[in-house]
Design an enzyme around this catalytic site. Structure first.
Site, PDB file in Angstrom:
ATOM      1  N   ASP A  42       0.864  -1.171   0.000  1.00 35.55           N
ATOM      2  CA  ASP A  42       0.000   0.000   0.000  1.00 35.55           C
ATOM      3  C   ASP A  42       0.912   1.237   0.000  1.00 35.55           C
ATOM      4  OD1 ASP A  42      -2.335   1.678   0.550  1.00 35.55           O
ATOM      5  OD2 ASP A  42      -1.591   1.767   2.605  1.00 35.55           O
ATOM      6  N   MET A  43       0.342   2.416  -0.233  1.00 34.84           N
ATOM      7  CA  MET A  43       1.156   3.636  -0.258  1.00 34.84           C
ATOM      8  C   MET A  43       0.946   4.502   0.989  1.00 34.84           C
ATOM      9  SD  MET A  43       3.232   3.737  -2.832  1.00 34.84           S
ATOM     10  CE  MET A  43       3.597   5.439  -3.275  1.00 34.84           C
TER      11      MET A  43
ATOM     12  N   GLY B 209      -5.651   2.919  -2.993  1.00 34.00           N
ATOM     13  CA  GLY B 209      -6.932   3.490  -3.357  1.00 34.00           C
ATOM     14  C   GLY B 209      -6.804   4.693  -4.257  1.00 34.00           C
TER      15      GLY B 209
ATOM     16  N   SER C   6      -4.545  -0.209   6.527  1.00 32.07           N
ATOM     17  CA  SER C   6      -5.926   0.254   6.690  1.00 32.07           C
ATOM     18  C   SER C   6      -6.953  -0.773   6.244  1.00 32.07           C
ATOM     19  CB  SER C   6      -6.133   1.561   5.923  1.00 32.07           C
ATOM     20  OG  SER C   6      -5.345   2.593   6.462  1.00 32.07           O
TER      21      SER C   6
END
Length: 270
Positions: A9-10, A45, A216
Site C-alpha cells: 500500500d502507499m 486506493g 488500513s
C-alpha cells in the site's frame, strides 16, 4: 517458499507522513529485486496518475493496482478496469447528493470528477490523490467510465455514513475505509486482492509466494490472501489482527524493512 511478488500500500505504509520515502534505499533495493525476478506492485486506493508520480523512473517496470482494485496496470500497460453501468452510476450519484454537506469525487477511466461548488479545501485535498481532477457543474453529466467514488469526512462521522451506505447502495457499491478520513465506494468484489490476483495469474505465481504490506481497512482482503502479510506499526488494530506479521511504522521505513528482509533472507523469509 521463494518470494516472487512484493505488494505494498502507499499512504500510511510505503510513504511516511510527509508523503515521502527513502528513494536511494528503495532504488538500490529495486535493482536487487529485478536481479532476482521479484515483481514489485503498488496497491492503493489512489489514482493511477498520482501513483506513477512517486516512481517516474520505474513506472513501466512495476505494476499498479490502483483505485482499490478497479484499475490494474502491468508494466505500463492497462490490464483491467472495472465499470459501473450508467444506471448504477446515476443511482450512486443520486444517493450521495442527498446529503448536501457531503463532498465526493467520482473516479473514472479518463479523470476524476468533482463538483465546481465543492469547497476549495476539499478540492485541494483531493487533488493530492487525483492528479487528473476536473471540476464539473453536474455529476449526472459525466461522460466517463466510472468505477469508484471517494469521500473525505471527519473520522467521527465515518461509522454512521458507512452503515447508511451499506444499506442504500447494497449490491452496487461497498464502502471501505482507507485512513486519514477517506471512505471509498468500490464495486463489490473489486478490491485490492482482486487486482493482485489478476497479476498473479498472469505471472503464474501463487499467493503463497506473495508478500503484502498494509495499514488500513482497504488492505484487509490482500492481507488475508497471503501468508507473508505484514501490518505496519501504525496500522489499525483490526488490520494487525488480520496480518500474520508486523513491521515498523511508516515513519520508520516499515515497508522498506520488509523488502530488505526478503532480500537478506531474514525471518520470516529464512
Amino acid at each position: 517458499m521463494t518470494v516472487k511478488v512484493i505488494v505494498t500500500d502507499m499512504d500510511g505504509t510505503f510513504l511516511d507522513d510527509a508523503k515521502q520515502y527513502d528513494r536511494d534505499r528503495f532504488m538500490a533495493q529495486f535493482a536487487q529485486l529485478r536481479q532476482r525476478d521479484i515483481e514489485f506492485v503498488v496497491a492503493s486506493g489512489n489514482q493511477y496518475y498520482q501513483l506513477i508520480s512517486f516512481f517516474p523512473e520505474l513506472k513501466d517496470q512495476i505494476s499498479f493496482v490502483a483505485e482499490n482494485g478497479a484499475l490494474v496496470f502491468e508494466h505500463g500497460q492497462q490490464l483491467f478496469h472495472g465499470e459501473l453501468t450508467r444506471h448504477e452510476a446515476q443511482v450512486v450519484i443520486g444517493e450521495l447528493l442527498k446529503d448536501k454537506a457531503l463532498n465526493f469525487v467520482a473516479c473514472g477511466l479518463e479523470s476524476a470528477w468533482v463538483s465546481e461548488n465543492a469547497p476549495d479545501s476539499f478540492i485541494d485535498l483531493m487533488a493530492k490523490h487525483y492528479h487528473r481532477l476536473q471540476r464539473i457543474s453536474d455529476y449526472h453529466q459525466i461522460n466517463d467510465t466510472l468505477f469508484k467514488f471517494s469521500l473525505n469526512l471527519p473520522d467521527s462521522d465515518i461509522p454512521q455514513l458507512i452503515d447508511k451506505l451499506h444499506v442504500s447502495l447494497d449490491g452496487i457499491m461497498k464502502p471501505v475505509t482507507s485512513g486519514f478520513g477517506f471512505v471509498d465506494l468500490i464495486i463489490p468484489g473489486l478490491h485490492k486482492a482482486n487486482g493482485i490476483t489478476r497479476l498473479l495469474k498472469r505471472w503464474h505465481v501463487s499467493p503463497q509466494a506473495c508478500v503484502t504490506i498494509g495499514d488500513s481497512g482497504n488492505d484487509a482482503e490482500m492481507l488475508r490472501m497471503t501468508d507473508f502479510s505484514f501490518a505496519m506499526g501504525n496500522a489499525s488494530d483490526a488490520i494487525k489482527a488480520i496480518a500474520r506479521h508486523r513491521t515498523d511504522d511508516n515513519n520508520h521505513q516499515g515497508a522498506l524493512n520488509v523488502i530488505q528482509a526478503v532480500l537478506d533472507g531474514t525471518p520470516p523469509f529464512q
